[in-house]
Design a protein around this motif. Structure first.
Motif, PDB file in Angstrom:
ATOM      1  N   SER A  22       1.039  -1.374   0.013  1.00 10.65           N
ATOM      2  CA  SER A  22      -0.124  -0.283   0.004  1.00 10.65           C
ATOM      3  C   SER A  22       0.982   1.453   0.018  1.00 10.65           C
ATOM      4  O   SER A  22       0.555   2.355  -0.695  1.00 10.65           O
ATOM      5  CB  SER A  22      -0.823  -0.079   1.241  1.00 10.65           C
ATOM      6  OG  SER A  22      -1.775  -1.046   1.159  1.00 10.65           O
ATOM      7  N   THR A  25       2.282   1.747  -3.470  1.00 14.80           N
ATOM      8  CA  THR A  25       1.145   2.049  -4.265  1.00 14.80           C
ATOM      9  C   THR A  25       1.078   3.522  -4.004  1.00 14.80           C
ATOM     10  O   THR A  25       0.935   4.247  -5.190  1.00 14.80           O
ATOM     11  CB  THR A  25      -0.153   1.440  -4.054  1.00 14.80           C
ATOM     12  OG1 THR A  25       0.268  -0.147  -4.317  1.00 14.80           O
ATOM     13  CG2 THR A  25      -1.138   1.742  -4.954  1.00 14.80           C
ATOM     14  N   ALA A  26       0.945   4.083  -2.698  1.00 16.13           N
ATOM     15  CA  ALA A  26       0.682   5.360  -2.684  1.00 16.13           C
ATOM     16  C   ALA A  26       1.788   6.478  -3.141  1.00 16.13           C
ATOM     17  O   ALA A  26       1.670   7.480  -3.728  1.00 16.13           O
ATOM     18  CB  ALA A  26       0.437   5.598  -1.241  1.00 16.13           C
ATOM     19  N   PHE A  29       1.534   6.519  -6.904  1.00 16.04           N
ATOM     20  CA  PHE A  29       0.403   7.341  -7.370  1.00 16.04           C
ATOM     21  C   PHE A  29       0.824   8.896  -7.117  1.00 16.04           C
ATOM     22  O   PHE A  29       0.320   9.646  -8.173  1.00 16.04           O
ATOM     23  CB  PHE A  29      -0.650   6.972  -6.255  1.00 16.04           C
ATOM     24  CG  PHE A  29      -2.013   8.203  -6.714  1.00 16.04           C
ATOM     25  CD1 PHE A  29      -2.826   7.722  -7.853  1.00 16.04           C
ATOM     26  CD2 PHE A  29      -2.325   9.224  -5.870  1.00 16.04           C
ATOM     27  CE1 PHE A  29      -3.831   8.538  -7.916  1.00 16.04           C
ATOM     28  CE2 PHE A  29      -3.526   9.826  -6.044  1.00 16.04           C
ATOM     29  CZ  PHE A  29      -4.206   9.538  -7.236  1.00 16.04           C
ATOM     30  N   SER A  57      -9.956   7.011  -8.700  1.00 17.29           N
ATOM     31  CA  SER A  57      -8.807   6.616  -7.705  1.00 17.29           C
ATOM     32  C   SER A  57      -9.395   6.782  -6.117  1.00 17.29           C
ATOM     33  O   SER A  57      -8.963   6.057  -5.276  1.00 17.29           O
ATOM     34  CB  SER A  57      -7.909   8.197  -7.662  1.00 17.29           C
ATOM     35  OG  SER A  57      -7.396   8.035  -8.903  1.00 17.29           O
ATOM     36  N   ILE A  61      -8.648   3.743  -3.517  1.00 16.85           N
ATOM     37  CA  ILE A  61      -8.210   4.179  -2.139  1.00 16.85           C
ATOM     38  C   ILE A  61      -8.907   3.706  -0.950  1.00 16.85           C
ATOM     39  O   ILE A  61      -8.381   2.940  -0.323  1.00 16.85           O
ATOM     40  CB  ILE A  61      -7.823   5.714  -1.941  1.00 16.85           C
ATOM     41  CG1 ILE A  61      -6.719   6.036  -2.804  1.00 16.85           C
ATOM     42  CG2 ILE A  61      -7.671   6.113  -0.676  1.00 16.85           C
ATOM     43  CD1 ILE A  61      -6.514   7.608  -3.228  1.00 16.85           C
TER      44      ILE A  61
END
Length: 91
Positions: A22, A25-26, A29, A57, A61
């Motif tokens: 996570s 991924t953040a 992004f 998105s 999220i």
């Protein structure tokens, strides 16, 4: 007891992998190149595709957060709950 300790270790490992994934991924992004145009473009309205991208998105999220919260809930659950006393009441 050995099986329980091994299961706890594997659950911690899965939770750590999920949190790291996570975080990556953040980072990806927010590190992605911007499609907003030039920095000197001072128009007030966002491009039409931007609002759809933000909604998509947002769903992603929200799904990631829900999944992480669910994994933590499963991890913290009592693996061997006590008996329910009210089921065995004498009448």
């Amino acid at each position: 007891m050995d099986r329980i300790q091994r299961a706890r270790y594997l659950a911690r490992l899965e939770l750590t992998i999920a949190l790291l994934a996570s975080g990556v991924t953040a980072f990806l992004f927010f590190a992605a190149p911007s499609f907003f145009g030039s920095p000197m473009d001072l128009s007030d309205e966002p491009p039409p595709f931007l609002t759809g991208q933000m909604v998509t998105s947002g769903f992603g999220i929200a799904g990631i957060i829900f999944g992480l919260v669910w994994m933590v809930r499963i991890y913290r659950a009592d693996p061997e709950p006590d008996q329910r006393n009210w089921l065995y009441r004498s009448r």
